[in-house]
Every structure is written in C-alpha cells, then in structure tokens.
Design an enzyme around this catalytic site. Sequence first.
Site, PDB file in Angstrom:
ATOM      1  N   HIS A  13      -6.185   6.848   2.382  1.00 31.38           N
ATOM      2  CA  HIS A  13      -4.864   7.360   1.974  1.00 31.38           C
ATOM      3  C   HIS A  13      -4.752   8.850   2.305  1.00 31.38           C
ATOM      4  O   HIS A  13      -3.717   9.321   2.782  1.00 31.38           O
ATOM      5  CB  HIS A  13      -4.673   7.215   0.460  1.00 31.38           C
ATOM      6  CG  HIS A  13      -4.334   5.825  -0.005  1.00 31.38           C
ATOM      7  ND1 HIS A  13      -3.296   5.095   0.528  1.00 31.38           N
ATOM      8  CD2 HIS A  13      -4.883   5.059  -0.979  1.00 31.38           C
ATOM      9  CE1 HIS A  13      -3.229   3.927  -0.108  1.00 31.38           C
ATOM     10  NE2 HIS A  13      -4.177   3.875  -1.010  1.00 31.38           N
TER      11      HIS A  13
ATOM     12  N   HIS B 109     -11.629   4.128   0.529  1.00 30.34           N
ATOM     13  CA  HIS B 109     -10.247   3.681   0.365  1.00 30.34           C
ATOM     14  C   HIS B 109      -9.320   4.875   0.129  1.00 30.34           C
ATOM     15  O   HIS B 109      -8.333   5.073   0.839  1.00 30.34           O
ATOM     16  CB  HIS B 109     -10.161   2.706  -0.819  1.00 30.34           C
ATOM     17  CG  HIS B 109      -8.776   2.220  -1.119  1.00 30.34           C
ATOM     18  ND1 HIS B 109      -8.324   0.986  -0.708  1.00 30.34           N
ATOM     19  CD2 HIS B 109      -7.739   2.805  -1.756  1.00 30.34           C
ATOM     20  CE1 HIS B 109      -7.060   0.843  -1.092  1.00 30.34           C
ATOM     21  NE2 HIS B 109      -6.679   1.937  -1.732  1.00 30.34           N
ATOM     22  N   GLU B 110      -9.673   5.681  -0.873  1.00 28.57           N
ATOM     23  CA  GLU B 110      -8.809   6.827  -1.196  1.00 28.57           C
ATOM     24  C   GLU B 110      -8.802   7.828  -0.049  1.00 28.57           C
ATOM     25  O   GLU B 110      -7.791   8.484   0.202  1.00 28.57           O
ATOM     26  CB  GLU B 110      -9.254   7.485  -2.503  1.00 28.57           C
ATOM     27  CG  GLU B 110      -9.136   6.578  -3.733  1.00 28.57           C
ATOM     28  CD  GLU B 110      -7.762   5.926  -3.878  1.00 28.57           C
ATOM     29  OE1 GLU B 110      -6.760   6.533  -3.460  1.00 28.57           O
ATOM     30  OE2 GLU B 110      -7.695   4.793  -4.396  1.00 28.57           O
TER      31      GLU B 110
ATOM     32  N   HIS C  56      -3.972   9.425   5.827  1.00 26.17           N
ATOM     33  CA  HIS C  56      -2.563   9.093   6.084  1.00 26.17           C
ATOM     34  C   HIS C  56      -1.678  10.300   5.763  1.00 26.17           C
ATOM     35  O   HIS C  56      -0.715  10.589   6.465  1.00 26.17           O
ATOM     36  CB  HIS C  56      -2.184   7.886   5.216  1.00 26.17           C
ATOM     37  CG  HIS C  56      -0.953   7.147   5.649  1.00 26.17           C
ATOM     38  ND1 HIS C  56      -0.336   6.236   4.834  1.00 26.17           N
ATOM     39  CD2 HIS C  56      -0.221   7.178   6.782  1.00 26.17           C
ATOM     40  CE1 HIS C  56       0.720   5.731   5.463  1.00 26.17           C
ATOM     41  NE2 HIS C  56       0.820   6.292   6.642  1.00 26.17           N
TER      42      HIS C  56
HETATM   43 ZN    ZN Z   1      -4.725   2.337  -2.360  1.00 18.79          ZN
END
Ligand code: ZN
Length: 695
Positions: A483, A479-480, A486
Amino acid sequence: MGHMKTPQKPATGNENPLLAEWSGAFGLPPFGSIRTEHFRPAFNCALAGHRAEIDAIAANPEAPSFANTIEALEKSGRALERVASLFFALAGADTSDEIEAIEREVSPLLARHNNALYLNRALYSRVADLHARRDTLSLDLEQARVLERYHTRFLRFGAALEKTAQERLAEINERLASLGTRFSQNVLADEKSFAMELEETDLAGLPDFARAAAGAAATERGRPGKYVITLARSSVETFLQFSARRDLREKVFQAWIRRGENGGDTDNRALIAEMVALRAERARLLGFASFADYRLDDEMAKTPQAARALLDEVWKRALKKAAAERDALQEMIAREGGNFALAPHDWRYYAEKLRKARYDLDESQIKPYFQLEKMIEAAFAAAGRLFGLSFRPVEVALYHPDARAWEVTDAQGRHVALFIGDYFARSSKHSGAWMTALRDQEKLAGNIRPIVLNVCNFSKPAAGGPALLSFDDARTLFHEFGHALHGMLSDVTYPLLAGTAVPSDFVELPSQLYEHWLEVPEILQTYAVHAYTGEPMPKGLLERLLATRTFNQGFATVEYTACALVDLDLHSLPDAPALDIAAFEREALERIAMPPEIVMRHRLPHFQHLFSGGGYAAGYYSYMWSEVLDADAFAAFEEAGNTFDPATARRLRDCIYSAGNRRDPAEAYKAFRGRLPTVDALLKKRGLVEATSSR
Ligand SMILES: [Zn+2]
C-alpha cells in the site's frame, strides 16, 4: 502549499503550528511544537477557510470552466487536508482520551462540511454543465477522469435530489459519522479493558518468543515478573496457537470474539442496527435497491451479484477443504487421548501441532528467522529490484519514539517520498495494520511528493532483544508496504486521483501482490537469517516453510469468506427496522452452513472494516476480489520466468503502482496484463484446486 486564501486570524493565530505550512524536514508537521489543544482551533479555522473557498467557486460570475471549477476545487481545502490527515493519523496510531474527545466532536463536523460541499446546488450545476460539455472542453485523459469522478461523486452524494431528500441525506451522513467513531472507540475500549495476567506456571506450550512478548506486555502495564495476554491479534493468535492450557485458550478466545458485545456502554450491537438502517435509507433516497447495490455501483465489481458469484465459487471449495482439515485435527485429538470435540479455541493449537508433525515445522523454529529489521530490509530490497527505489534512514522528529523514517529515492537519486514505519503494538494504538499518508502526491500545486506511514501492531521485544515476527506478521509488513508503494510511487497531476484513491476492490491489488515477493526464494535466502546465529534459513526448512503455504487454507478461507458473505447479506437488506444483530449474524451463518468449529475472522460487533467509518461496508469481498487480481498479476512474473522481470515490473509500475485512479481499474489491469484476470491462479494459490477436479 498554504491555501488559506482568506486568512482569518483566529485568537490563537500565530501560536498554532497546525495553521502554518509544515516546516519540518521533508515537509513534516512540526511534531515538537504540536499540542493536542491545537487541533480544535485548527479544525475550526481550516473548515471556515475551505467553506469560503467553496462558496467563492460556486458564486463565480464567470461561466464554468475546467480551471475555475474543477481545478479550483482540487486546489481548495489544503489547510483542512493537512490538519485532518495529521489528526487522523494520530487518532489511529497514538491516541489519548483528549484526542478521542476531539474525534467525537470533529467527525460530525467533517460530515456536515462534506454535505455542504457535495449538496451545494450552485456548485453541482457548474460541474454538471461541464460534464454535459465534456467532449468540447479539450481535456486530456487525466482531466477528463477528474471531471468524471467529481460528477459521479456529486451524483452519488445526492446533489441532484430535491431539497427534503438532501436534508435527510445530510442528517444521515452526520449521524453515521458519529456512530462510526463511537463504534471504533468501543472496540478499543473493550480491547484495553482486557488483560489476562498469567504466572510462569500458566505458560505451558508457549515458546520463548511468546513468553518474552507476554513478559514485555506485563512490564508495560507495570506488572514486571508477570505475563500478560492482550486482545491484540498477534498476542491472542500466538497464545491460541501454542498454549497447551485449553481453559486459558477458551478464556482469551471468548473475550476476543465478544469485543463490542459485552453489554454496557461499549456494546456495539445497537449502533450497528442503526447504521445498517441508515445506510439502507440513504441508498433508497439515491435510487438504489440496497446499500450493497449503491456501494458496488462505483466499484470494479459493479454489482453485488458479481461479488457474490466470486465468493460462492470460493466458498464451496473452501468448505470442503476445511472439513478435511477439521477431520485431521479431530483425529489428532483422539490420538492424544482427548475426549472432546474440536472447538474454535482449539483449531489454531491443533493446526500448529499438525503442521509440525506433517512438515516437521513449528512456528518457534521459524520465528528467529523473521527479524523485524531484516524484513524491513527485505521489503525495501524487493522495491529496489522492482522499481529502482533506495531507502535511507533519516533522523527526524516524529509523534512517538517507536516511529522511524526513511527517505525514498529513485534510481537517479531523486526524492520520491518520505516513508514512516511505526511497527510495535501499544495501548494508544488501534488494533490492526494500515497505511496512511500525511501528504498525498500531486503536481497541481508544484511537484508535491508524498509522506506515507505504515502502522502495525507487532509485539515489542523485551529490552535489548531482537523483534521477531511470525511468518504472518512478515506478510502483513509486506502487505502494508505494498500500500505504501502505491502511495509513494504515485505520479498524477490531480490530488483526487493520487495513490490509493482507487475503488476499494482494486486498492488491495498493490498490497496483496507485494506479499508474493516475501515468498520469493532469493528474498528469503538473503533476509531470513537467524537472530542469534546469523545463519540463513537452511534450504530444507525454507522448502518446508513454502510447502506449508496451502496448509490450513480451508480454515483461513472460510474464516474470511464468511465475513464477506455476511457483510453482503447485511448490506443487501432493503430496509432494517429494529434489526437484531446477533440473530442476523447467526441466521446468515446458518444459511451458508458455517462450520461450528470456525468463527468469523471479524464478528459483526467488532467488524471495524464495516463500521468504523464504513470504508469496507458491503466491500469486505474486496480482499478476495483483489486476490483474484494479485494471484493473476504475479503469474505474469512467473510466466516471464523471473520474479523480478524488468519489463513486467515496468508495466506494473506504469499501469498500477504509479497510476492512481487515472483510469478505470479494469482498463488499468488490462493494460498491465493484456487481458482481464481469471480465478484460476487464486484457487491454485489457496490450494483449492483439488476440489475443482473432484466436483
Ligand atoms: Zn490492505
């Protein structure tokens, strides 16, 4: 990137490494020579420098142009940006009493500074003038977007209001900034002050990895030979899942859910009441019915009604599924001869037992297959397949020995970013997991590539042992890292639009979408290898693991969605004089028929998403909103028949991961998918579809 246009030499001038351009490898701050006492003078100098730049832009005698106003704003404040990004990265990941003291001083200063910028009338009138003439300025699409964003920001800040209203807004913002800092420090203080020390004989039910982690936590606290359970999520949740000691489960669970609600100096309830009232007042001054209306106006959802409609849709299905799950757990208690009703501190324990019984699967059997090192490799490998990225470990000076760095390059070998991973829990770190950047991508001041951090709180292994993750931890890592991608793949000109600077109900799309690649069979087959035997996970075990994905999802969905609904309720109050937070929370949960066996994932007194700075205030629904997007987006790969389909990956990179905030999120999504998302894939992913057909 030094943009101190008015070089005022402070007393500490040359000796303060924070005021020079970062000269470390890859543009890193010179960590070796930075001392905490450098931050105060650096903030003062950088704030003054930025103020002078803003005044110069506002007072420019030339007629406003895109270059002398918008671009000038984009180029300003670089020293402040540098100092602040470093400071807040440290305040999150490696704080101290001194850093906390500076944080309490600096956060209202920064709020005041922001007020001076966005409530500056002369500056606003230049932006408004440009905005009114925007169609005649020959702007490209990205420039038009930057102008639009600045105009919206000024308006939402209150730049167009009369003076008394502006003064009140400024006061409110400063006060909110101080309260947010105190809120978060109180939670950390409550977490630090609790440690449940156990003897060997208290560990019934705990698998080896949990004993090892509890042993390591005790050693870190100077209690070798003992075992310590802390209030870090991974420590508490593991204990709740495995400990056969109902009394100890209750003890640690009570401490966990009462963070911020213990009376005394660290109690957050009065702070929350004040913050909610101030937010409601700010929204009223800006012409909105409530803070939720104000907040969502600038999000993808646009209105609280739209967000609530999605949550309600999910909630009624989740309640049904959770009720069935509860019955199964209660039955198990009865079968074991237990003569008690399932309590919140029992849920994870019996769910783990049921999972083992139903799927012949238990966490301690899975855990040796999820080594931190292998999961990092797996996250990198998926980024290689999807986006052509490579990762090379580099030796550079960082802020803590546990933090590590990799240079990221693209398929042509060009530098893309520096990635820093800081994975282990420690007492100087705030709880949770997050991504942040020491430097954002942009092209305005040259081809600036980002420096991105992932901070997690995984249990540190005993010396010499491998760091093992739960499947949930591995998901957090992905998940991290989503990010981080991104931020790292960002390809925009203007820093305002870089990377994760998108609406918060869109920002979880890249992160939640990336979690899907952890569960792709070829990734698991390659990287889920046993820590002690080196064997890949047996096919049967892998299939059973994937089959459990919808297991206990009623619980998980209720635990989350309740938070999102209470958040919307709280921030939809048109006014909140003398709000009793405990009563409000209780009544809000009664209204939605919250099952008594489940507690909100974050109760209000420690709900950092809402009150540590307010990034997710009236915005916790965002995770579910983004999940609609991520489930629907991953379905695009499934429809292509290949979870690494190159054409789909290319579109994903162009429209989402590298696009920052270049365009409206709904348009960006449509460009990727060819249509807007539907809720179907989400309901399927969470195993909530059966409830649909029985309706
Ligand atoms: Zn998040």
